[in-house]
Design a protein around this motif. Structure first.
Motif, PDB file in Angstrom:
ATOM      1  N   ARG A 247      52.441   7.333  50.566  1.00 59.38           N
ATOM      2  CA  ARG A 247      52.108   7.937  49.268  1.00 59.38           C
ATOM      3  C   ARG A 247      52.876   7.164  48.200  1.00 59.38           C
ATOM      4  O   ARG A 247      54.067   6.861  48.396  1.00 59.38           O
ATOM      5  N   VAL A 248      52.194   6.843  47.119  1.00 64.91           N
ATOM      6  CA  VAL A 248      52.817   6.033  46.065  1.00 64.91           C
ATOM      7  C   VAL A 248      53.079   6.920  44.862  1.00 64.91           C
ATOM      8  O   VAL A 248      52.181   7.623  44.394  1.00 64.91           O
ATOM      9  N   ARG A 249      54.296   6.876  44.384  1.00 70.49           N
ATOM     10  CA  ARG A 249      54.647   7.701  43.225  1.00 70.49           C
ATOM     11  C   ARG A 249      55.171   6.825  42.097  1.00 70.49           C
ATOM     12  O   ARG A 249      56.048   5.993  42.298  1.00 70.49           O
ATOM     13  N   SER A 250      54.603   7.044  40.907  1.00 65.88           N
ATOM     14  CA  SER A 250      55.145   6.345  39.732  1.00 65.88           C
ATOM     15  C   SER A 250      55.888   7.361  38.866  1.00 65.88           C
ATOM     16  O   SER A 250      57.105   7.418  38.885  1.00 65.88           O
ATOM     17  N   GLY A 251      55.138   8.190  38.123  1.00 61.68           N
ATOM     18  CA  GLY A 251      55.809   9.194  37.295  1.00 61.68           C
ATOM     19  C   GLY A 251      55.876  10.579  37.934  1.00 61.68           C
ATOM     20  O   GLY A 251      56.540  11.473  37.426  1.00 61.68           O
ATOM     21  N   GLY A 252      55.149  10.787  39.035  1.00 62.65           N
ATOM     22  CA  GLY A 252      55.211  12.067  39.747  1.00 62.65           C
ATOM     23  C   GLY A 252      54.486  13.225  39.068  1.00 62.65           C
ATOM     24  O   GLY A 252      54.699  14.382  39.421  1.00 62.65           O
ATOM     25  N   HIS A 253      53.579  12.926  38.112  1.00 62.71           N
ATOM     26  CA  HIS A 253      52.947  14.012  37.359  1.00 62.71           C
ATOM     27  C   HIS A 253      51.676  14.555  37.987  1.00 62.71           C
ATOM     28  O   HIS A 253      51.020  15.427  37.412  1.00 62.71           O
TER      29      HIS A 253
ATOM     30  N   LEU B  24      49.969  14.974  44.925  1.00 61.34           N
ATOM     31  CA  LEU B  24      49.480  14.049  45.960  1.00 61.34           C
ATOM     32  C   LEU B  24      50.314  12.769  46.059  1.00 61.34           C
ATOM     33  O   LEU B  24      50.218  12.062  47.056  1.00 61.34           O
ATOM     34  N   SER B  25      51.119  12.473  45.076  1.00 62.35           N
ATOM     35  CA  SER B  25      51.933  11.249  45.133  1.00 62.35           C
ATOM     36  C   SER B  25      53.189  11.419  45.996  1.00 62.35           C
ATOM     37  O   SER B  25      53.866  10.441  46.290  1.00 62.35           O
ATOM     38  N   TYR B  26      53.478  12.640  46.418  1.00 70.55           N
ATOM     39  CA  TYR B  26      54.692  12.819  47.227  1.00 70.55           C
ATOM     40  C   TYR B  26      54.552  13.893  48.311  1.00 70.55           C
ATOM     41  O   TYR B  26      55.525  14.238  48.969  1.00 70.55           O
TER      42      TYR B  26
ATOM     43  N   VAL C 299      55.117  10.875  31.704  1.00 70.02           N
ATOM     44  CA  VAL C 299      53.984  10.463  32.548  1.00 70.02           C
ATOM     45  C   VAL C 299      54.156   8.995  32.955  1.00 70.02           C
ATOM     46  O   VAL C 299      54.515   8.155  32.131  1.00 70.02           O
ATOM     47  N   GLY C 300      53.900   8.680  34.221  1.00 68.87           N
ATOM     48  CA  GLY C 300      54.067   7.311  34.699  1.00 68.87           C
ATOM     49  C   GLY C 300      52.821   6.471  34.460  1.00 68.87           C
ATOM     50  O   GLY C 300      51.706   6.973  34.596  1.00 68.87           O
ATOM     51  N   VAL C 301      52.982   5.203  34.122  1.00 76.16           N
ATOM     52  CA  VAL C 301      51.798   4.376  33.868  1.00 76.16           C
ATOM     53  C   VAL C 301      51.040   4.078  35.164  1.00 76.16           C
ATOM     54  O   VAL C 301      49.841   3.819  35.134  1.00 76.16           O
TER      55      VAL C 301
ATOM     56  N   GLY D 206      50.096   6.059  37.780  1.00 72.96           N
ATOM     57  CA  GLY D 206      49.013   7.000  37.999  1.00 72.96           C
ATOM     58  C   GLY D 206      48.126   7.131  36.766  1.00 72.96           C
ATOM     59  O   GLY D 206      46.903   7.151  36.870  1.00 72.96           O
ATOM     60  N   HIS D 207      48.746   7.211  35.613  1.00 75.07           N
ATOM     61  CA  HIS D 207      48.052   7.509  34.354  1.00 75.07           C
ATOM     62  C   HIS D 207      46.961   6.478  34.019  1.00 75.07           C
ATOM     63  O   HIS D 207      45.811   6.842  33.797  1.00 75.07           O
ATOM     64  N   PHE D 208      47.307   5.198  34.023  1.00 72.63           N
ATOM     65  CA  PHE D 208      46.300   4.185  33.668  1.00 72.63           C
ATOM     66  C   PHE D 208      45.234   4.081  34.756  1.00 72.63           C
ATOM     67  O   PHE D 208      44.106   3.719  34.486  1.00 72.63           O
TER      68      PHE D 208
ATOM     69  N   GLY E 270      43.708   8.074  31.145  1.00 67.37           N
ATOM     70  CA  GLY E 270      44.852   8.172  30.228  1.00 67.37           C
ATOM     71  C   GLY E 270      44.418   8.283  28.776  1.00 67.37           C
ATOM     72  O   GLY E 270      43.911   7.324  28.214  1.00 67.37           O
ATOM     73  N   TYR E 271      44.580   9.462  28.179  1.00 68.29           N
ATOM     74  CA  TYR E 271      44.173   9.623  26.779  1.00 68.29           C
ATOM     75  C   TYR E 271      45.270  10.323  25.989  1.00 68.29           C
ATOM     76  O   TYR E 271      46.114  11.030  26.550  1.00 68.29           O
ATOM     77  N   GLY E 272      45.215  10.137  24.699  1.00 64.95           N
ATOM     78  CA  GLY E 272      46.150  10.823  23.805  1.00 64.95           C
ATOM     79  C   GLY E 272      45.595  10.837  22.397  1.00 64.95           C
ATOM     80  O   GLY E 272      44.368  10.843  22.206  1.00 64.95           O
TER      81      GLY E 272
ATOM     82  N   VAL F 197      48.759  -0.652  46.129  1.00 65.05           N
ATOM     83  CA  VAL F 197      49.894  -0.273  45.288  1.00 65.05           C
ATOM     84  C   VAL F 197      49.853  -1.132  44.028  1.00 65.05           C
ATOM     85  O   VAL F 197      49.954  -2.362  44.110  1.00 65.05           O
ATOM     86  N   ILE F 198      49.667  -0.486  42.900  1.00 64.72           N
ATOM     87  CA  ILE F 198      49.684  -1.222  41.646  1.00 64.72           C
ATOM     88  C   ILE F 198      51.135  -1.464  41.264  1.00 64.72           C
ATOM     89  O   ILE F 198      51.946  -0.532  41.224  1.00 64.72           O
ATOM     90  N   VAL F 199      51.461  -2.725  41.033  1.00 66.35           N
ATOM     91  CA  VAL F 199      52.848  -3.078  40.704  1.00 66.35           C
ATOM     92  C   VAL F 199      53.017  -3.180  39.200  1.00 66.35           C
ATOM     93  O   VAL F 199      54.061  -2.824  38.657  1.00 66.35           O
TER      94      VAL F 199
ATOM     95  N   SER G 156      34.911  16.843  35.915  1.00 71.26           N
ATOM     96  CA  SER G 156      36.357  17.051  35.807  1.00 71.26           C
ATOM     97  C   SER G 156      37.033  15.714  35.532  1.00 71.26           C
ATOM     98  O   SER G 156      36.453  14.655  35.774  1.00 71.26           O
ATOM     99  N   TYR G 157      38.266  15.789  35.108  1.00 69.62           N
ATOM    100  CA  TYR G 157      39.058  14.597  34.776  1.00 69.62           C
ATOM    101  C   TYR G 157      40.018  14.325  35.927  1.00 69.62           C
ATOM    102  O   TYR G 157      40.846  15.176  36.247  1.00 69.62           O
ATOM    103  N   ILE G 158      39.921  13.156  36.542  1.00 68.24           N
ATOM    104  CA  ILE G 158      40.749  12.888  37.733  1.00 68.24           C
ATOM    105  C   ILE G 158      42.250  12.993  37.448  1.00 68.24           C
ATOM    106  O   ILE G 158      43.022  13.409  38.303  1.00 68.24           O
TER     107      ILE G 158
END
Ligand code: FDA
Length: 515
Positions: free
Chosen positions: A86-92, A97-99, A157-159, A161-163, A167-169, A218-220, A452-454
């Protein structure tokens, strides 16, 4: 069991042997359950208290890579010894599912890979996946007063998972999503190869910009195109109560908000609050506007576009783009910018969230029904966010990236219910409440599929089998909701990960896997 203890030990041995040529030994960044800092590392970026309990499944091992070779070793050894990754960036992730997994697993926690480099002349940036959007915004604001980036609002928020989910704002109507601005990426695939856009090819590069990174590798790091923002931005907060015709206002908002000038965005936050008298609860709407320019431009535009709101100048403040983000993240507008660097919330809450897309304005009775549900005990700490689309979002073709919710959507609606009391019964009551709200909304929101929004992950809409083969047809139950017809093209997964090594409850299935 002894067998799994052996597998675990063999996995650790494999990691150590496989990173002999790393500059920094991987042994420095491996944490097992015997390690005294294991829990604090695991818990640090968990956002949702629902997943901070003793009953939450825990990884056998956490690895916090310092370099690419550490990730490659984990991918290699996990396949050899039957561990899931499982890959975790920001954990949001809303469902953790990231952890969290239900089979033996290792978490690759990218928190140490978070460097950001900005090329001001070319207006691009390379951002490592473990960076947060707050760190990115801080760096951009440090570099230039007229550059920005159209990603989310919450700074932690971690980039990674988000990107990979969109990812919107606040810049959504002007510039679209974060994923729309990704121009290159570094990804490690199942074979351990470090690929860039050129070597991964356009199909895979398409898939990771909105299709959820976790299915593909895994996106680096991401390379993004930054955007220009004016040095002055105006934010306006207009609170309206039921006595101030809130229901009619929100109803009216649906007819205009997606047609505003794209320099203007007005979102609505609906929430239930204590009434000032009588100990009852009541509903409040906060119309939150951002205008890319000064207040003398904002007021006439708002008066023209949405006169019913009756916006007045004292509801508005001129500030910078980065402070407009702070304001939306509910920090004081004058807060030191360093709050953007805080990765872990001070108070963690229990919550469950959902998302919907609205394509036809809802009738007033729909809002009245929502407000009645708000008055139930379990809905006491619920909020619904309405985010207007239109503008740039309608101009980008539906198949440009996997994120499909473009023209035809007036707004996204996302309810969340919070609670503070521990215990599975309490959790169940609140989760049932939001499910009831979800079914109440059925006639009013998008259909076939109910979209729905993933990035607002919701396992209720369908999930893969934890063990064994999930067919494309089974996965399309949740997949079409997140991706509509773009789901079909995401089967590029089959080419890049034929044995479905990178998997979770909502990962794209691999067509050729074992059945
Ligand atoms: P996390 O690390 O949990 O990862 C999410 C998913 O991506 C998991 O499946 C994970 O395995 C995978 N993943 C992560 N890093 C990866 C990598 N490097 N390579 C491959 N796969 C990877 N959204 C939004 O659009 N706008 C907003 O304003 C907000 N605001 C917001 C506030 C709060 C408080 C929360 C909890 C969430 C949001 N979100 C949001 C939703 C957010 O965009 C979504 O949860 C992202 O997936 C979070 O990315 P993280 O890296 O933090 O999550």
């Amino acid at each position: 069991s002894i067998a799994s203890a052996d597998a675990h030990e063999n996995f650790l041995q494999c990691l150590l042997q496989n990173s002999d040529n790393s500059t920094t030994s991987i042994s420095k960044v491996i944490y097992t359950q015997n390690n005294s800092s294991y829990s604090s590392i695991l818990d640090f970026t968990i956002q949702n208290r629902r997943f901070l309990t003793a009953a939450t499944p825990k990884p056998q091992v956490i690895v916090k890579p310092l370099q690419v070779s550490h990730i490659q070793s984990v991918i290699f050894c996990s396949q050899l010894h039957g561990m899931q990754v499982r890959v975790r960036s920001g954990g949001h992730d809303y469902e953790g599912l990231s952890y969290i997994s239900h089979v033996p697993y290792v978490v690759i926690d990218l928190i140490n890979l978070r460097s950001i480099s900005i090329d001001v002349e070319k207006t691009t940036a390379w951002i490592q996946a473990g960076a947060t959007i707050g760190e990115l915004y801080h760096k951009i604001a440090d570099t230039s007063g007229t550059l920005g980036f159209p990603a989310g609002v919450c700074p932690s928020v971690g980039v990674g998972g988000h990107f990979s989910g969109g990812g919107y704002g606040i810049l959504l109507r002007k510039y679209g999503l974060a994923a729309d601005h990704v121009v290159d990426a570094h990804l490690i695939d199942v074979k351990g190869r470090l690929l860039d856009r050129k070597s991964m090819g356009e199909d895979l590069f398409w898939a990771i910009r909105g299709g959820g990174g976790a299915s593909f590798g895994v996106i680096v790091a991401w390379k993004v195109e930054l955007v220009t923002v004016p040095s002055t931005v105006t934010v306006c907060s207009s609170l309206r109560s039921l006595k101030q015709n809130l229901t009619q206002l929100v109803h009216r908002w649906q007819f205009v908000a997606d047609k505003f000038d794209e320099d203007l965005i007005t979102g609505v936050f609906l929430s239930s609050v204590n009434a000032s008298t009588g100990g009852n609860r009541t509903v409040i709407a906060s119309f939150e506007s951002v205008f890319l320019g000064g207040v003398d431009g904002a007021i006439p535009l708002m008066q023209k576009s949405f006169p019913e709101l009756g916006l007045v100048e004292k509801e508005c403040t001129e500030t910078s783009w980065v402070r407009a983000v702070l304001h939306h993240a509910r920090f004081p507008i004058e807060a030191p910018l360093d709050v953007l660097l805080n990765r872990s919330p001070v108070t963690k809450r229990f919550y469950k969230a959902k998302s919907d897309y609205v394509r036809e304005p809802m009738p007033e009775i729909a809002f009245e029904g929502i407000f009645e549900l708000f008055n139930e005990k379990e809905g006491g700490n619920a909020e619904i966010m309405l985010v207007p689309y239109g503008g740039k979002m309608s101009e980008i073709p539906e198949s440009s990236i996997p994120f499909p919710h473009r023209a035809g959507n007036i707004y996204k609606m996302s309810p969340v219910v919070y609670w503070y009391e521990e215990g599975s019964e309490t959790a169940e009551r609140h989760i049932n409440w939001i499910r009831k709200l979800h079914s109440f909304l059925t006639p009013f929101v998008s259909k076939n599929p109910r979209a729905s929004y993933i990035n607002y992950r919701d396992i209720d809409i369908g999930a893969n089998k934890i063990r064994g083969y999930t067919s494309y047809k089974q996965a399309s139950i949740w997949g079409r909701k997140y991706f509509r017809n773009n789901f079909d093209r995401l089967v590029v997964k089959t080419m890049v990960d034929p044995h479905n090594f990178f998997r979770n409850e909502q990962s794209i299935p691999s067509l050729s896997s074992w059945r």
